[in-house]
Design a protein around this motif. Structure first.
Motif, mmCIF file in Angstrom:
data_model
loop_
_atom_site.group_PDB
_atom_site.id
_atom_site.type_symbol
_atom_site.label_atom_id
_atom_site.label_comp_id
_atom_site.label_asym_id
_atom_site.label_seq_id
_atom_site.Cartn_x
_atom_site.Cartn_y
_atom_site.Cartn_z
ATOM 1 N N GLY A 74 0.785 -1.231 0.000
ATOM 2 C CA GLY A 74 0.000 0.000 0.000
ATOM 3 C C GLY A 74 0.812 1.274 0.000
ATOM 4 N N SER A 75 0.485 2.155 0.947
ATOM 5 C CA SER A 75 1.113 3.471 0.997
ATOM 6 C C SER A 75 2.557 3.422 1.490
ATOM 7 N N GLU A 76 2.982 2.300 2.062
ATOM 8 C CA GLU A 76 4.356 2.180 2.558
ATOM 9 C C GLU A 76 5.366 2.031 1.423
ATOM 10 N N VAL A 77 4.905 1.650 0.243
ATOM 11 C CA VAL A 77 5.811 1.356 -0.873
ATOM 12 C C VAL A 77 6.628 2.592 -1.259
ATOM 13 N N THR A 78 5.985 3.753 -1.364
ATOM 14 C CA THR A 78 6.695 4.966 -1.768
ATOM 15 C C THR A 78 7.758 5.342 -0.744
ATOM 16 N N ASP A 79 7.395 5.304 0.542
ATOM 17 C CA ASP A 79 8.378 5.622 1.592
ATOM 18 C C ASP A 79 9.518 4.616 1.591
ATOM 19 N N TYR A 80 9.188 3.334 1.399
ATOM 20 C CA TYR A 80 10.208 2.292 1.390
ATOM 21 C C TYR A 80 11.173 2.485 0.223
ATOM 22 N N CYS A 81 10.642 2.781 -0.946
ATOM 23 C CA CYS A 81 11.485 2.928 -2.134
ATOM 24 C C CYS A 81 12.338 4.192 -2.087
ATOM 25 N N ASN A 82 11.938 5.196 -1.321
ATOM 26 C CA ASN A 82 12.720 6.433 -1.235
ATOM 27 C C ASN A 82 13.890 6.358 -0.267
ATOM 28 N N GLY A 83 13.984 5.319 0.539
ATOM 29 C CA GLY A 83 15.097 5.262 1.480
ATOM 30 C C GLY A 83 15.510 3.856 1.860
ATOM 31 N N CYS A 84 14.532 3.101 2.319
ATOM 32 C CA CYS A 84 14.840 1.763 2.826
ATOM 33 C C CYS A 84 15.273 0.798 1.728
ATOM 34 N N ALA A 85 14.781 0.986 0.539
ATOM 35 C CA ALA A 85 15.135 0.068 -0.552
ATOM 36 C C ALA A 85 16.628 0.142 -0.839
ATOM 37 N N GLN A 86 17.182 1.344 -0.856
ATOM 38 C CA GLN A 86 18.619 1.486 -1.124
ATOM 39 C C GLN A 86 19.435 0.889 0.015
ATOM 40 N N TRP A 87 18.994 1.099 1.246
ATOM 41 C CA TRP A 87 19.695 0.508 2.397
ATOM 42 C C TRP A 87 19.657 -1.018 2.315
ATOM 43 N N THR A 88 18.488 -1.569 1.986
ATOM 44 C CA THR A 88 18.352 -3.020 1.867
ATOM 45 C C THR A 88 19.230 -3.554 0.742
ATOM 46 N N LYS A 89 19.284 -2.835 -0.375
ATOM 47 C CA LYS A 89 20.146 -3.263 -1.484
ATOM 48 C C LYS A 89 21.623 -3.199 -1.094
ATOM 49 N N ASP A 90 21.998 -2.212 -0.282
ATOM 50 C CA ASP A 90 23.382 -2.140 0.192
ATOM 51 C C ASP A 90 23.713 -3.331 1.085
ATOM 52 N N VAL A 91 22.778 -3.717 1.939
ATOM 53 C CA VAL A 91 22.982 -4.892 2.797
ATOM 54 C C VAL A 91 23.077 -6.150 1.934
ATOM 55 N N LEU A 92 22.232 -6.261 0.923
ATOM 56 C CA LEU A 92 22.266 -7.424 0.033
ATOM 57 C C LEU A 92 23.574 -7.469 -0.766
ATOM 58 N N THR A 93 24.079 -6.311 -1.176
ATOM 59 C CA THR A 93 25.366 -6.260 -1.880
ATOM 60 C C THR A 93 26.484 -6.716 -0.955
ATOM 61 N N CYS A 94 26.441 -6.268 0.291
ATOM 62 C CA CYS A 94 27.448 -6.690 1.269
ATOM 63 C C CYS A 94 27.407 -8.210 1.442
ATOM 64 N N ILE A 95 26.214 -8.768 1.575
ATOM 65 C CA ILE A 95 26.073 -10.221 1.725
ATOM 66 C C ILE A 95 26.606 -10.934 0.491
ATOM 67 N N HIS A 96 26.278 -10.425 -0.680
ATOM 68 C CA HIS A 96 26.738 -11.053 -1.924
ATOM 69 C C HIS A 96 28.260 -11.034 -2.034
ATOM 70 N N LEU A 97 28.881 -9.965 -1.574
ATOM 71 C CA LEU A 97 30.339 -9.867 -1.671
ATOM 72 C C LEU A 97 31.064 -10.794 -0.703
ATOM 73 N N VAL A 98 30.448 -11.092 0.445
ATOM 74 C CA VAL A 98 31.136 -11.945 1.407
ATOM 75 C C VAL A 98 30.728 -13.414 1.302
ATOM 76 N N LYS A 99 29.519 -13.684 0.826
ATOM 77 C CA LYS A 99 29.062 -15.073 0.670
ATOM 78 C C LYS A 99 28.092 -15.125 -0.496
ATOM 79 N N ARG A 100 28.595 -15.525 -1.627
ATOM 80 C CA ARG A 100 27.803 -15.478 -2.861
ATOM 81 C C ARG A 100 26.645 -16.472 -2.895
ATOM 82 N N ASP A 101 26.757 -17.569 -2.166
ATOM 83 C CA ASP A 101 25.700 -18.587 -2.198
ATOM 84 C C ASP A 101 24.800 -18.514 -0.963
#
Length: 161
Positions: A74-101
């Protein structure tokens, strides 16, 4: 000779203890998971866990954890995509770099969660990652190949003698 045998053992033990103490006292604890030298799977898991422990004060409710569940509607999507999505992607990138599987508890991969977030933010639709079913097809193929492999080994053994 007798004196050197007894004291040599004690002196050797003391030197060994001293060397171990020096080694451990000089070791550094690295809190940044991207600076760890990931030589073993155990260290990779620890580094991935440290990536997940990076918290964001603005994304506390929709933060990523070991379960891998992301539920933004719902209405949380816009707020999430404006800030939390980038933070989550940064965490996922960190995980991918240290443990690919890396697999989350809901069987989701880093790539799948990344794609789900990107699709939800691009289309402004709900971002829901609850669980992923694993296919049992590989298990069936491995059983077939194992039986075939065993039969070939047996045939080679029987006919070679």
């Amino acid at each position: 000779m007798e004196l050197s045998g007894k004291s040599g053992g004690r002196a050797g033990f003391l030197w060994l203890s001293f060397c171990i103490f020096l080694t451990l006292s000089c070791a550094k604890v690295i809190s940044d998971p991207l600076k760890n030298v990931n030589l073993s799977p155990f260290q990779q898991w620890i580094s991935a866990y440290e990536c997940l422990n990076k918290t964001s004060p603005t994304c506390a409710a929709n933060g990523l954890n070991l379960t891998g569940i992301i539920h933004v509607t719902g209405s949380e999507v816009t707020d999430y995509c404006n800030g939390c999505a980038q933070w989550t992607k940064d965490v996922l990138t960190c995980i991918h770099l240290v443990k690919r599987d890396f697999w989350f508890a809901n069987n989701a991969t880093v790539k799948l969660i990344n794609e789900t977030i990107s699709h939800g933010c691009a289309t402004n639709s709900d971002i829901v990652m609850l669980g992923v079913k694993k296919s049992g097809g590989i298990r069936n193929y491995s059983r077939t190949y194992m039986a075939l492999f065993s039969a070939l080994i047996l045939a080679i053994f029987l006919f070679s003698t």
